[in-house]
Scaffold this active site. Structure first.
Site, short mmCIF file in Angstrom:
data_model
loop_
_atom_site.label_atom_id
_atom_site.label_comp_id
_atom_site.label_asym_id
_atom_site.label_seq_id
_atom_site.Cartn_x
_atom_site.Cartn_y
_atom_site.Cartn_z
N ARG A 174 -1.63 -4.94 -5.96
CA ARG A 174 -2.51 -5.34 -5.05
C ARG A 174 -2.92 -4.42 -4.05
O ARG A 174 -4.23 -3.74 -3.60
CB ARG A 174 -2.21 -6.52 -4.45
CG ARG A 174 -2.68 -7.77 -4.97
CD ARG A 174 -1.43 -8.90 -4.86
NE ARG A 174 -0.08 -8.53 -5.55
CZ ARG A 174 0.00 -8.94 -6.75
NH1 ARG A 174 -0.63 -9.70 -7.45
NH2 ARG A 174 1.01 -8.44 -7.35
N THR A 175 -1.80 -3.93 -3.32
CA THR A 175 -2.02 -2.92 -2.18
C THR A 175 -2.45 -1.41 -2.48
O THR A 175 -3.29 -1.07 -1.84
CB THR A 175 -0.52 -3.00 -1.45
OG1 THR A 175 -0.03 -4.22 -1.13
CG2 THR A 175 -0.68 -2.22 -0.01
N LYS A 202 12.48 15.85 -7.67
CA LYS A 202 13.38 17.17 -7.82
C LYS A 202 13.94 17.21 -6.62
O LYS A 202 14.62 18.44 -6.19
CB LYS A 202 12.39 18.30 -7.80
CG LYS A 202 11.46 18.03 -9.11
CD LYS A 202 10.50 19.34 -9.01
CE LYS A 202 9.24 19.16 -9.92
NZ LYS A 202 8.22 20.07 -9.93
N ARG A 243 3.76 3.46 0.99
CA ARG A 243 4.81 2.28 0.57
C ARG A 243 6.11 2.93 0.25
O ARG A 243 6.12 3.98 -0.53
CB ARG A 243 4.30 1.46 -0.60
CG ARG A 243 5.20 0.52 -0.94
CD ARG A 243 5.06 -0.58 -2.23
NE ARG A 243 4.01 -1.56 -1.17
CZ ARG A 243 3.77 -2.68 -1.80
NH1 ARG A 243 3.87 -3.26 -3.03
NH2 ARG A 243 3.21 -3.56 -1.16
N HIS A 257 4.89 -5.60 6.32
CA HIS A 257 3.89 -5.27 5.42
C HIS A 257 2.68 -5.58 6.34
O HIS A 257 2.03 -6.39 6.17
CB HIS A 257 4.20 -6.08 4.26
CG HIS A 257 3.12 -5.80 3.09
ND1 HIS A 257 1.91 -5.01 3.22
CD2 HIS A 257 3.07 -6.01 1.75
CE1 HIS A 257 1.54 -4.74 2.08
NE2 HIS A 257 2.14 -5.48 1.26
N1 CP Z 1 1.52 -8.41 -1.95
C1 CP Z 1 1.72 -7.26 -2.28
O1 CP Z 1 2.17 -6.26 -1.61
O2 CP Z 1 1.56 -7.04 -3.78
P1 CP Z 1 1.96 -5.55 -4.34
O3 CP Z 1 3.30 -5.32 -4.29
O4 CP Z 1 1.22 -5.73 -5.75
O5 CP Z 1 1.24 -4.44 -3.56
#
Ligand code: CP
Length: 320
Positions: free
Chosen positions: A69-70, A97, A119, A147
């Site tokens: 999603r993100t 590496k 992320r 998040h």
């Molecule tokens: N909700 C969320 O962060 O989903 P993803 O891990 O698929 O990005």
């Protein structure tokens, strides 16, 4: 031509180059993002779904942890804003590496990256880069810390469906201890005036969370009739180092949103889940697809929210 068509930043209460977490944002800053996202949502309904706001800017989508999603949402948001986009994951970067996160990010900046979306499995990774780079750093989830864009899209969805946040009772159910989504949601909802109850086993929802200003309960059935929103969280198998409950079956029996429990919710209660869903564990599969579920609205709204965040952070960058 309106402000979004021109791409010119207007008067906002936003002056940050980075978005690392919700904790440090003021209610006015959160509202600025939500209002900007509402304007960007209309762009998605046009025949030509693009504005030139970030034309000439380069965004690097750097995902060191898996995401559907993100990652997709940030990539699409950047395209809609006319930015150039590069996607990099851990497995195809020189992190494999032994290169450090900082050195990798400096390579992005040496290639004139303007925005880095990160992320990472380590809490604090986004803050670490934000302090060391001129580029904007957007936290797309850092370990069990925050998040922020997930919380912003969740609050945007609640505000869109309910018309307000203040005064609503939001129950966040499940694995709070390991959840960056829960932390960011708690900060956003409390700052906007909602009442928040955390629900789950005592091992995953310790009483210490009450220090944040929320209520903690280990009895889901006791809050169902009073909740305006039930946000169900995924069991974070990847962040748990030992068993925090006897079995998934026992978890579902006590904390899963089953059809029987859903009948006790208010008729207009919203059912939310940030995804990915463990169907049949934290939520019954039919409920996830049912009329009170706004799970896919959350995904749709994520695009508008991320456009707003990129637009605001990029606009706040000082010219070098
Ligand atoms: N909700 C969320 O962060 O989903 P993803 O891990 O698929 O990005």
């Amino acid at each position: 031509m309106n402000q979004l068509d021109s791409g010119a930043p207007g008067a906002t209460s936003w002056s940050r180059k980075d978005l690392v977490g919700i904790q440090e944002l003021s209610p006015a800053e959160i509202t600025t993002i939500l209002d900007t996202a509402a304007a960007f949502k209309t762009v998605g309904t046009r025949e030509i779904k693009k504005v030139p706001a970030l034309r000439g800017q380069t965004l690097i989508n750097f995902f060191v942890e898996p995401s559907t999603r993100t990652r997709v949402s940030f990539e699409l948001a950047a395209h809609r804003l006319s930015a150039d986009v590069i996607n990099i994951s851990a497995s195809n970067s020189s992190l494999t590496k032994g290169e450090t996160l900082k050195d990798t990010a400096k390579v992005f900046e040496a290639n004139h990256a303007d925005i880095i979306v990160l992320r990472h499995s380590s809490a604090g990774a986004a803050q670490f880069l934000a302090e060391r780079l001129h580029a904007s750093v957007i936290n797309a989830g850092d370990g069990a810390h925050e998040h922020p864009t997930q919380a912003l899209l969740d609050t945007f969805t609640i505000r869109e469906k309910k018309g307000r946040i203040a005064g609503l009772h939001v129950a966040i159910v499940g694995d709070i201890l390991f959840s960056r989504v829960a932390r960011s949601n708690i900060h956003a909802l409390l700052k906007l005036g909602a009442r928040v109850t955390l629900v789950g086993p005592s091992t995953l929802v310790p009483r210490v969370f009450e220090e944040l200003g929320v209520t903690v309960t280990h009895d889901l059935d006791s809050i169902l009739a009073d909740a305006d929103v039930v946000n169900l969280l995924r069991i974070q198998h990847e962040r748990q180092r030992k068993e925090y409950f006897p079995s998934l079956g026992e978890y579902t029996a006590l904390f899963g949103l089953t059809k029987a429990r859903a009948e006790r919710l208010k008729p207009d209660a919203l059912i939310m889940h940030p995804g990915p869903i463990n169907r049949g564990v934290e939520i019954d599969s039919e409920l996830a697809d049912g009329s009170r579920s706004v799970i896919l609205d959350q995904v749709t709204n994520g695009l508008a929210v991320r456009m707003a965040v990129l637009y605001l952070c990029a606009g706040a960058q000082a010219p070098s």
